[in-house]
Design a protein around this motif. Structure first.
Motif, mmCIF file in Angstrom:
data_model
loop_
_atom_site.group_PDB
_atom_site.id
_atom_site.type_symbol
_atom_site.label_atom_id
_atom_site.label_comp_id
_atom_site.label_asym_id
_atom_site.label_seq_id
_atom_site.Cartn_x
_atom_site.Cartn_y
_atom_site.Cartn_z
ATOM 1 N N GLN A 1 89.428 112.992 56.943
ATOM 2 C CA GLN A 1 88.426 111.926 56.819
ATOM 3 C C GLN A 1 89.070 110.642 56.317
ATOM 4 O OE1 GLN A 1 84.264 112.388 55.159
ATOM 5 N NE2 GLN A 1 85.134 111.250 53.440
ATOM 6 N N THR A 2 88.951 109.583 57.108
ATOM 7 C CA THR A 2 89.395 108.257 56.689
ATOM 8 C C THR A 2 88.153 107.398 56.500
ATOM 9 O OG1 THR A 2 91.452 108.462 57.954
ATOM 10 C CG2 THR A 2 90.790 106.241 57.283
ATOM 11 N N PRO A 3 87.780 107.116 55.260
ATOM 12 C CA PRO A 3 86.525 106.406 55.011
ATOM 13 C C PRO A 3 86.590 104.945 55.433
ATOM 14 C CG PRO A 3 87.734 106.666 52.973
ATOM 15 C CD PRO A 3 88.487 107.440 54.010
ATOM 16 N N GLU A 4 85.448 104.395 55.791
ATOM 17 C CA GLU A 4 85.370 103.001 56.197
ATOM 18 C C GLU A 4 83.970 102.475 55.928
ATOM 19 O OE1 GLU A 4 86.262 100.163 60.091
ATOM 20 O OE2 GLU A 4 87.152 102.147 59.913
ATOM 21 N N VAL A 5 83.911 101.242 55.463
ATOM 22 C CA VAL A 5 82.632 100.577 55.222
ATOM 23 C C VAL A 5 82.131 100.005 56.541
ATOM 24 C CG1 VAL A 5 81.450 98.708 54.011
ATOM 25 C CG2 VAL A 5 83.233 100.025 52.836
ATOM 26 N N ALA A 6 80.931 100.413 56.948
ATOM 27 C CA ALA A 6 80.335 99.888 58.179
ATOM 28 C C ALA A 6 79.753 98.504 57.921
ATOM 29 C CB ALA A 6 79.247 100.825 58.682
ATOM 30 N N ALA A 7 79.873 97.622 58.899
ATOM 31 C CA ALA A 7 79.427 96.232 58.731
ATOM 32 C C ALA A 7 77.952 96.052 59.033
ATOM 33 C CB ALA A 7 80.242 95.311 59.640
ATOM 34 N N ASP A 8 77.247 97.129 59.422
ATOM 35 C CA ASP A 8 75.865 96.965 59.886
ATOM 36 C C ASP A 8 74.820 97.253 58.809
ATOM 37 O OD1 ASP A 8 76.324 99.651 59.674
ATOM 38 O OD2 ASP A 8 75.733 100.159 61.727
ATOM 39 N N GLY A 9 75.239 97.377 57.559
ATOM 40 C CA GLY A 9 74.276 97.602 56.485
ATOM 41 C C GLY A 9 73.601 96.314 56.049
ATOM 42 N N ALA A 10 72.723 96.433 55.059
ATOM 43 C CA ALA A 10 72.058 95.254 54.510
ATOM 44 C C ALA A 10 73.084 94.349 53.838
ATOM 45 C CB ALA A 10 70.994 95.681 53.496
ATOM 46 N N GLY A 11 73.109 93.087 54.245
ATOM 47 C CA GLY A 11 74.084 92.152 53.707
ATOM 48 C C GLY A 11 73.811 91.775 52.265
ATOM 49 N N VAL A 12 74.884 91.473 51.529
ATOM 50 C CA VAL A 12 74.776 91.067 50.127
ATOM 51 C C VAL A 12 75.400 89.686 49.974
ATOM 52 C CG1 VAL A 12 75.422 91.582 47.741
ATOM 53 C CG2 VAL A 12 74.827 93.445 49.297
ATOM 54 N N VAL A 13 74.666 88.788 49.311
ATOM 55 C CA VAL A 13 75.163 87.445 49.039
ATOM 56 C C VAL A 13 75.421 87.330 47.543
ATOM 57 C CG1 VAL A 13 74.677 84.972 49.136
ATOM 58 C CG2 VAL A 13 73.918 86.464 50.991
ATOM 59 N N VAL A 14 76.615 86.891 47.192
ATOM 60 C CA VAL A 14 77.007 86.740 45.788
ATOM 61 C C VAL A 14 76.790 85.292 45.373
ATOM 62 C CG1 VAL A 14 78.893 86.989 44.135
ATOM 63 C CG2 VAL A 14 78.715 88.554 46.079
ATOM 64 N N PRO A 15 76.192 85.043 44.205
ATOM 65 C CA PRO A 15 75.955 83.660 43.786
ATOM 66 C C PRO A 15 77.252 82.939 43.455
ATOM 67 C CG PRO A 15 75.480 85.160 41.979
ATOM 68 C CD PRO A 15 75.736 86.017 43.185
ATOM 69 N N LEU A 16 77.281 81.647 43.669
ATOM 70 C CA LEU A 16 78.444 80.840 43.302
ATOM 71 C C LEU A 16 78.048 79.763 42.304
ATOM 72 C CD1 LEU A 16 80.277 80.482 46.729
ATOM 73 C CD2 LEU A 16 80.830 81.981 44.824
ATOM 74 N N SER A 17 76.989 80.038 41.550
ATOM 75 C CA SER A 17 76.518 79.105 40.535
ATOM 76 C C SER A 17 76.678 79.740 39.165
ATOM 77 C CB SER A 17 75.039 78.770 40.777
ATOM 78 O OG SER A 17 74.454 78.187 39.634
ATOM 79 N N THR A 18 76.999 78.936 38.165
ATOM 80 C CA THR A 18 77.140 79.465 36.811
ATOM 81 C C THR A 18 75.794 79.750 36.158
ATOM 82 O OG1 THR A 18 77.192 77.230 35.872
ATOM 83 C CG2 THR A 18 79.310 78.228 36.468
ATOM 84 N N ASP B 1 73.294 81.514 37.746
ATOM 85 C CA ASP B 1 72.601 82.597 38.427
ATOM 86 C C ASP B 1 73.581 83.732 38.699
ATOM 87 O OD1 ASP B 1 70.942 84.222 39.901
ATOM 88 O OD2 ASP B 1 70.967 82.975 41.700
ATOM 89 N N ARG B 2 73.262 84.935 38.210
ATOM 90 C CA ARG B 2 74.101 86.102 38.469
ATOM 91 C C ARG B 2 73.365 87.128 39.330
ATOM 92 N NH1 ARG B 2 75.240 85.773 32.909
ATOM 93 N NH2 ARG B 2 74.155 87.738 32.532
ATOM 94 N N SER B 3 72.356 86.673 40.060
ATOM 95 C CA SER B 3 71.558 87.578 40.878
ATOM 96 C C SER B 3 72.168 87.754 42.259
ATOM 97 C CB SER B 3 70.126 87.040 41.032
ATOM 98 O OG SER B 3 69.482 86.961 39.780
ATOM 99 N N LEU B 4 72.209 88.988 42.722
ATOM 100 C CA LEU B 4 72.644 89.291 44.073
ATOM 101 C C LEU B 4 71.444 89.250 45.009
ATOM 102 C CD1 LEU B 4 74.950 92.369 43.344
ATOM 103 C CD2 LEU B 4 75.641 89.999 43.671
ATOM 104 N N THR B 5 71.652 88.753 46.210
ATOM 105 C CA THR B 5 70.578 88.661 47.199
ATOM 106 C C THR B 5 70.910 89.557 48.383
ATOM 107 O OG1 THR B 5 70.100 86.379 46.549
ATOM 108 C CG2 THR B 5 69.259 87.107 48.685
ATOM 109 N N VAL B 6 69.902 90.314 48.841
ATOM 110 C CA VAL B 6 70.067 91.204 49.984
ATOM 111 C C VAL B 6 69.442 90.565 51.213
ATOM 112 C CG1 VAL B 6 69.542 93.473 50.956
ATOM 113 C CG2 VAL B 6 70.082 93.254 48.533
ATOM 114 N N LEU B 7 70.206 90.554 52.304
ATOM 115 C CA LEU B 7 69.725 89.998 53.568
ATOM 116 C C LEU B 7 69.677 91.097 54.616
ATOM 117 C CD1 LEU B 7 71.895 86.730 53.699
ATOM 118 C CD2 LEU B 7 69.589 87.001 52.773
ATOM 119 N N GLU B 8 68.487 91.324 55.178
ATOM 120 C CA GLU B 8 68.304 92.306 56.238
ATOM 121 C C GLU B 8 67.630 91.639 57.428
ATOM 122 O OE1 GLU B 8 67.327 96.516 54.779
ATOM 123 O OE2 GLU B 8 66.477 95.251 53.210
#
Length: 382
Positions: free
Chosen positions: A77-94, A96-103
């Motif tokens: 088994q060679t594990p791999e992260v699939a690109a088709d899951g719910a997307g995650v956006v990381v904040p770039l502001s000091t 806000d530390r909230s992650l946002t999910v995009l589906e």
């Protein structure tokens, strides 16, 4: 026991939220997945909430279900992260530390704040200061070294430059840049002439023994360089050192304390085991022919010197959190530093956790210690 409780705006205590980030764009994608599997199995779920985030090979950040089993690396088994899951956006502001999910077809939703990131990424685009820089922009705490130490630790060339300038002994080496190779291959290979064979040809900015070749004659040099260049256009050629490879795990000191070092360990590749050196298969796939010994059977003075040099290397690069330092104990009794890994292999069977276990710090407690170090250090310049 140190308190792990965080507070909300209403001052209600809650468990720290840990974003476990793994996968990534480097050739060490599968190794990173395996590391994440180990951490997710061992982390204290009563003390921490986890948010498992995978990065696909093309750079998509996706939310995963946190099941470690599909992330384990085995011979089948060679594990791999699939690109088709719910997307995650990381904040770039000091602010806000909230992650946002995009589906697709859904309204963006918040995952809430993250208190600390555990970036279990090996190789370029993760271990090399890139994700560390992104997290610094947002004032998000994270486990491990900062931008400069991560970048210098990833580049075997500049790592050795820093060590030599700090008086830390390193072995002979030569560097072949992409420009040199493109301009004149023969002249680039002439730079290796000062070394004696055998040599080890390596990508300058890769790990997990990816793209490494042991070369015993000048005739095999060009092909080995081309293999290394498949992983990194910058190549380092290191003098083969006759002796034993002795390793040491380092943890950041608490407060102003000096770095803490583990018992030293040794990986012995047994004759007849099918491995000429400690290559990728020996590290992760083949349990035969490889013996991990900790504490290593070396004289006390050698163990003390390895630990001293490991701490000095950690300080020379300005590392934080963790690192593994690999040294050579030569036939003449000298100790040389080969390299430092600022995010070493971190599965339960990897040398870094095993050396700490032999020193009295078990794998779950080691994970907790690293998270606590990250949670208590200041953000920004330090």
């Amino acid at each position: 026991m140190r308190s792990r409780a965080m507070t909300t705006d209403q001052s209600a205590p809650r468990k720290p939220r840990v974003a476990i980030v793994f996968g990534g764009r480097s050739s060490e994608h599968a190794v990173s997945c395996a590391t994440a599997a180990g951490v997710m199995q061992a982390i204290d779920r009563d003390a921490y909430d986890i948010v498992p985030i995978g990065i696909s090979r093309d750079g998509h950040w996706v939310l995963t279900d946190g099941n470690p089993a599909p992330l384990e690396l085995t011979a089948t088994q060679t594990p791999e992260v699939a690109a088709d899951g719910a997307g995650v956006v990381v904040p770039l502001s000091t602010t806000d530390r909230s992650l946002t999910v995009l589906e697709a077809g859904e309204v963006p939703r918040s995952l809430g704040e993250v208190d600390v990131v555990f970036p279990l990424l090996h190789g370029p685009f993760g271990e090399d200061g890139t994700i560390q820089g992104m997290l610094e922009l947002a004032d998000i705490r994270y486990v491990g070294s900062g931008v400069l130490a991560s970048a210098a630790g990833m580049d075997k060339h500049y790592m050795k430059v820093v060590f030599a300038s700090a008086g830390i002994p390193v072995g002979p080496y030569a560097v072949i840049t992409d420009a040199q190779w493109q301009r004149d291959k023969a002249a680039a290979m002439d730079a290796v002439g000062a070394l004696s064979f055998p040599v080890f040809v390596k990508p300058a900015r890769a790990g997990s023994s990816m793209g490494i070749s042991k070369v015993s004659s000048p005739e095999a040099l060009e092909a080995a360089i081309e293999v290394a260049r498949q992983h990194d256009r910058k190549v380092i050629v290191e003098q083969g050192i006759v002796g034993r490879e002795i390793e040491c795990a380092v943890l950041q000191g608490r407060g102003t304390d000096e770095p803490r070092t583990s018992q030293v360990g040794e990986i012995v590749v047994e004759a007849g085991g099918g491995h000429e050196f400690y290559d990728f298969e020996a590290k992760y796939l083949d349990e035969q022919g490889v013996v991990l010994s900790c504490p290593a059977q070396v004289p006390d003075r050698v163990s003390a010197e390895v630990r001293r040099l490991a701490g000095a290397a950690f300080d020379a690069l300005g590392c934080e959190g963790l690192a593994r330092v690999d040294c050579f104990y030569t036939e003449t009794g000298d100790v040389l530093v080969n390299e430092i890994n600022t995010m070493p292999g971190f599965t339960p069977h990897s040398m870094y956790p095993q050396m700490w276990a032999a020193t009295g710090l078990a794998y779950p407690e080691l994970i907790d210690e690293l998270l606590q170090l990250a949670l208590t250090r200041p953000v920004g310049l330090r």
